[in-house]
Design a protein around this motif. Structure first.
Motif, short mmCIF file in Angstrom:
data_model
loop_
_atom_site.label_atom_id
_atom_site.label_comp_id
_atom_site.label_asym_id
_atom_site.label_seq_id
_atom_site.Cartn_x
_atom_site.Cartn_y
_atom_site.Cartn_z
N GLN B 99 72.89 111.47 78.61
CA GLN B 99 71.50 111.16 78.18
C GLN B 99 71.15 109.79 78.19
O GLN B 99 69.99 109.27 78.47
CB GLN B 99 71.38 111.62 76.81
CG GLN B 99 69.70 111.91 76.52
CD GLN B 99 69.77 113.05 75.75
OE1 GLN B 99 70.54 113.89 75.25
NE2 GLN B 99 68.43 113.89 75.70
N LEU B 100 72.34 108.66 77.86
CA LEU B 100 72.19 107.55 77.69
C LEU B 100 72.31 106.91 79.03
O LEU B 100 73.59 106.46 79.41
CB LEU B 100 73.05 106.97 76.81
CG LEU B 100 72.89 107.61 75.19
CD1 LEU B 100 73.69 107.05 74.22
CD2 LEU B 100 71.43 107.31 74.71
N PHE B 101 71.47 106.21 79.81
CA PHE B 101 71.71 105.65 80.99
C PHE B 101 71.26 104.30 81.05
O PHE B 101 71.74 103.40 81.97
CB PHE B 101 71.09 106.31 82.01
CG PHE B 101 69.61 106.37 82.21
CD1 PHE B 101 69.05 105.34 82.99
CD2 PHE B 101 68.87 107.12 81.31
CE1 PHE B 101 67.71 105.23 82.93
CE2 PHE B 101 67.47 107.04 81.39
CZ PHE B 101 66.76 105.87 82.17
N THR B 104 71.08 99.12 77.62
CA THR B 104 71.00 98.64 75.99
C THR B 104 70.18 99.92 75.13
O THR B 104 69.56 100.53 75.91
CB THR B 104 70.37 97.41 75.64
OG1 THR B 104 68.81 97.79 75.55
CG2 THR B 104 70.93 96.34 76.53
N GLU B 107 66.59 99.90 74.97
CA GLU B 107 65.83 100.35 76.37
C GLU B 107 65.74 101.95 76.55
O GLU B 107 64.96 102.22 77.22
CB GLU B 107 66.48 99.62 77.70
CG GLU B 107 66.22 98.26 77.84
CD GLU B 107 66.88 97.49 78.61
OE1 GLU B 107 66.53 97.10 79.84
OE2 GLU B 107 68.22 97.45 78.44
N ASP B 108 66.92 102.48 76.12
CA ASP B 108 67.21 103.73 76.25
C ASP B 108 66.12 104.76 75.51
O ASP B 108 65.59 105.46 76.03
CB ASP B 108 68.55 104.21 76.07
CG ASP B 108 69.20 105.31 77.06
OD1 ASP B 108 68.33 106.39 77.43
OD2 ASP B 108 70.17 105.21 77.71
N ALA B 110 63.49 103.56 74.28
CA ALA B 110 61.96 103.08 74.62
C ALA B 110 61.59 103.95 76.12
O ALA B 110 60.32 103.91 76.33
CB ALA B 110 61.93 101.64 74.89
N PHE B 111 62.63 104.37 76.79
CA PHE B 111 62.40 105.07 77.94
C PHE B 111 61.52 106.19 77.96
O PHE B 111 60.53 106.31 79.05
CB PHE B 111 63.87 105.64 78.69
CG PHE B 111 63.61 106.11 80.07
CD1 PHE B 111 63.27 105.40 81.30
CD2 PHE B 111 63.94 107.50 80.14
CE1 PHE B 111 63.46 106.25 82.61
CE2 PHE B 111 63.92 108.40 81.39
CZ PHE B 111 63.58 107.56 82.57
N GLY B 112 61.70 107.18 77.08
CA GLY B 112 60.79 108.21 77.17
C GLY B 112 59.26 107.99 76.59
O GLY B 112 58.56 108.10 77.38
N LEU B 114 57.78 104.96 77.16
CA LEU B 114 57.32 104.46 78.45
C LEU B 114 56.77 105.36 79.60
O LEU B 114 55.54 104.99 79.84
CB LEU B 114 58.20 103.27 79.02
CG LEU B 114 58.42 102.12 78.29
CD1 LEU B 114 59.65 101.31 78.71
CD2 LEU B 114 57.10 101.15 78.10
N ASN B 115 57.65 106.40 79.74
CA ASN B 115 57.39 107.35 80.63
C ASN B 115 55.84 108.15 80.26
O ASN B 115 55.13 108.46 81.23
CB ASN B 115 58.60 108.29 80.83
CG ASN B 115 59.54 107.65 81.71
OD1 ASN B 115 59.20 106.76 82.45
ND2 ASN B 115 60.75 108.15 81.38
N LYS B 120 54.20 98.65 76.31
CA LYS B 120 55.42 98.13 76.04
C LYS B 120 55.49 97.77 74.52
O LYS B 120 56.52 98.27 73.94
CB LYS B 120 55.46 96.79 76.79
CG LYS B 120 56.83 96.40 77.08
CD LYS B 120 57.18 94.81 77.57
CE LYS B 120 57.07 94.71 79.12
NZ LYS B 120 57.19 93.41 79.34
N LEU B 124 58.16 99.94 71.89
CA LEU B 124 59.16 99.29 71.12
C LEU B 124 59.08 99.56 69.91
O LEU B 124 60.10 99.69 69.17
CB LEU B 124 59.14 97.66 71.46
CG LEU B 124 59.68 97.13 72.89
CD1 LEU B 124 59.31 95.70 73.01
CD2 LEU B 124 61.09 97.42 73.12
N THR B 159 66.56 108.90 71.34
CA THR B 159 65.85 109.05 72.64
C THR B 159 64.97 110.20 72.69
O THR B 159 63.75 109.99 73.17
CB THR B 159 66.89 108.96 73.83
OG1 THR B 159 67.64 110.14 73.91
CG2 THR B 159 67.76 107.84 73.79
N MET B 163 59.82 110.43 71.26
CA MET B 163 58.89 110.97 72.20
C MET B 163 58.18 111.91 71.52
O MET B 163 57.26 112.55 71.77
CB MET B 163 59.42 111.91 73.47
CG MET B 163 60.21 111.03 74.61
SD MET B 163 60.97 111.88 75.59
CE MET B 163 59.34 112.33 76.79
#
Lengths: 251, 246
Positions: B99-101, B104, B107-108, B110-112, B114-115, B120, B124, B159, B163
Motif C-alpha cells: 500500500q505504501l509506495f 515519505t 506524500e503517501d 496525500a496520494f488518494g 490528490l487523485n 495541493k 496536505l 492513506t 479519502m
C-alpha cells in the motif's frame, strides 16, 4: 543497503534549490566530458573539489566512493599504455609503454573524477525523493521519474524477499558449491525472485488503483527560489565557460 | 440488527457472484452478500475460502464470471464504474508494503486525496488531519520503508481514511502487529463512524470490533445465526485457579 550519507546537511550547497543543482550537474558533466586539454581538465578538477568542499562532505566518505570508480579506471591504466599506439616512452621487457595511452588514461582519470565529484556534491546532497521531485519539475519524462522512485522504494522489499529465500534454502542445509544441484537452486532462487517481484508489482498497482490512481501522478514538492540560486547558476556558468575557453583557446 | 428498516438499502449488494481463477475451481459460487449502512462485519473463514477474492471483487480489481454488483444502489460493471466505487470504499491491504509506495509518509497519505482532484494545500491539510487522528503526528516526513511493521499498518490505514470513504474493507488488519498496535487498531475502529467489513482469524479481535461475524463455506457467505460467536461469563468457586470445564 542504500543509505544516503550525504543527503542530510546544511551547507551552502544543501540549501540550494534541487532543480538548479540537477540542471547544473547535467550541464557541467557534459562540458567536462567533451574537453581534452589538461588546463581545462585541471580547472574542472579544481572546481569539483571546491564543490565538495562547499558541500562540507566528509573527505573519507567521498574518497571511498571515488575508489569504486577508480578501480575501474585503473584498468585503463593497464590496458591503454600498451595498446593505444604512438611514441614509445619506455621499454618494459617485451612490453612497449606508449605515450598516447598514458595521456588518454590521464584524461579519463581526470574527467571521471571531476564529473563524479560534481555529481556527489550537487546531487548526492539531496534525498532520492527530492531528486525525483526535482526531475519531475524539470519536466523529465514522468515514467522515468516514477520508475526511479518506485525502484528506490521497492529495492528494499525485493532485497528482503531475496534474504527470505536465502534463509529458506539455508535452513534446509543448502551450501553453495559447484554442482548441478547448486546451479539449479540458484536458478530457482532468481526465478522465484522475479515471480515475487512481479506479483508484488501487481499488488502495488492494485493498491494504487484502489486509491483512485488513473495514470497521473501529482507532486507535492515545493522549492524556494531565493537569490542564492541565481548566484550559484552564474558561478557554474562562469566555471563552464572557463573550462570551454581553456579547451578552445587558440594556441 | 436483523429487523432493519426496509427503506434502508444496502451499500453493497452482491448477487449470484461466481468467480474462479483461470484453470482453478470455483472460489465464489453463487455468493450473496448485503452490507447495510453502519454495519460492522467480521469475516472469519479458513485460508483459501475466497475472502480476499471477495474484497477484490467489491473493489473491481477482479471481475466475476457471473452475478451482479450494486454499490450504493447503483449497478457497477466496468473499470470506469469502479473508479467511483474506489472513492467511497477503502481497502486496507494485508501487506502494508503493497500500500505504501511513496518515499515519505505525507506524500503517501496525500496520494488518494490528490487523485480525487483535491488541490495541493487541501490534500496536505486532510493528510495531516488524518495522521493526527491516528496519533501519527510527526510522521509526515518519515521514510515509508523505514517504518516498523505496526507504523506501516497505521500509515496504510491513514492513506485509506484520508479519502474519507463511506465503507472500509480491512484484509487481515492484525497480520504482524504486536499487542499494543492491535489495541490501538481496536480503539480506532470503535471510534470511527464507518461501515466496515474485515477479514481476520482472531476471534477476540472480531468480538471487540464487529457486531456480526460471517463465515465462508463452499464459495458462499454463511450468515446463519448458529455461526455467531459468543462468549459467556460465569462465576464459580476457585475460578481464579487453573481449572477445566467438563
Amino acid at each position: 543497503m542504500l543509505d544516503e550519507p550525504f543527503a542530510s546537511g546544511n551547507s551552502v550547497i544543501h540549501r540550494l534549490d534541487p532543480r538548479f543543482r540537477v540542471m547544473a550537474a547535467i550541464v557541467y558533466s557534459f562540458v567536462v566530458a567533451i574537453v581534452y586539454r589538461f588546463p581545462a581538465l585541471g580547472l574542472a578538477l579544481g572546481a569539483s573539489l571546491t564543490m565538495i568542499g562547499l558541500a562540507g562532505l566528509a573527505p573519507g566518505r567521498v574518497f571511498y566512493r571515488l575508489l569504486l570508480v577508480n578501480g575501474f579506471v585503473a584498468l585503463f591504466w593497464v590496458i591503454l599504455p600498451l595498446t593505444a599506439g604512438g611514441e614509445i616512452v619506455y621499454q618494459l621487457g617485451p612490453l612497449d609503454i606508449q605515450k598516447r595511452g598514458i595521456v588518454l588514461a590521464a584524461q579519463i582519470t581526470l574527467k571521471s573524477n571531476a564529473i563524479l565529484m560534481a555529481l556527489i556534491a550537487l546531487t548526492a546532497t539531496m534525498s532520492f525523493a527530492t531528486l525525483g521531485h526535482a526531475m519531475n519539475q524539470l519536466k523529465f519524462p514522468e515514467k522515468l521519474v516514477y520508475l526511479l522512485l518506485l525502484t528506490y522504494r521497492y529495492i528494499f522489499v525485493i532485497e528482503q524477499e531475496y534474504k527470505k529465500i536465502l534463509r529458506a534454502i539455508k535452513i534446509r542445509g543448502f551450501s553453495p558449491g559447484t554442482s548441478l544441484h547448486c546451479y539449479k537452486t540458484y536458478a530457482y532462487v532468481i526465478g522465484m525472485l522475479f515471480v515475487r517481484a512481479s506479483a508484488r508489482a501487481e499488488r502495488v498497482y492494485q493498491a494504487m488503483r484502489c486509491r483512485g490512481f488513473a495514470g497521473k501522478f501529482y507532486s507535492l514538492a515545493e522549492f524556494d527560489s531565493s537569490r542564492r540560486n541565481y548566484v550559484f547558476t552564474a558561478l557554474m556558468t562562469l566555471t563552464a565557460a572557463g573550462i570551454l575557453y581553456l579547451e578552445y583557446l587558440p594556441k | 440488527m436483523n429487523n432493519r428498516d426496509p427503506e434502508n438499502s444496502p451499500v453493497i449488494r452482491l448477487s449470484d457472484i461466481c468467480f474462479s481463477y483461470p484453470g482453478g475451481p470455483e472460489v465464489l459460487d453463487h455468493l450473496h452478500l448485503n452490507v447495510y449502512p453502519g454495519e460492522r462485519i467480521g469475516i472469519l473463514a479458513p485460508n483459501g475460502s475466497g475472502k480476499t477474492t471477495l474484497f477484490h471483487i467489491i473493489m473491481g480489481l477482479l471481475f466475476p464470471q457471473a452475478g451482479t454488483i450494486e454499490i450504493f444502489g447503483e449497478p457497477v460493471r466496468t473499470e470506469k464504474d469502479f473508479r467511483d466505487v474506489r472513492k467511497n470504499i477503502g481497502l486496507l491491504f494485508q501487506d502494508a508494503d503493497d500500500q505504501l509506495f511513496s518515499p515519505t509518509v505525507l506524500e503517501d497519505v496525500a496520494f488518494g486525496p490528490l487523485n480525487m482532484g483535491k488541490a495541493k494545500q487541501e490534500a496536505l491539510a486532510i493528510s495531516r488531519q488524518t495522521l493526527s487522528f491516528l496519533g501519527l503526528s510527526g510522521f509526515e516526513d518519515r521514510i515509508t520503508f523505514k517504518l516498523s511493521g505496526g507504523e506501516k499498518k497505521l500509515v496504510s490505514l491513514a492513506t485509506v481514511l484520508a479519502m474519507s470513504p463511506r465503507v472500509l474493507l480491512l484484509d487481515e488488519p492484525l497480520t504482524g502487529l504486536d499487542q499494543d498496535t492491535q489495541g490501538k487498531l481496536v480503539s480506532i475502529l470503535s471510534e470511527i463512524d464507518l461501515t466496515y467489513m474485515m477479514i481476520s482469524h482472531d476471534i477476540d479481535f472480531l468480538e471487540a470490533t464487529a457486531e456480526k461475524i460471517y463465515t465462508m463455506k463452499d464459495g458462499k457467505i454463511m450468515v446463519d445465526e448458529g455461526l455467531y460467536i459468543h462468549r459467556h461469563k460465569h462465576a464459580h468457586m476457585l475460578g481464579n485457579m487453573p481449572h477445566r470445564h467438563e
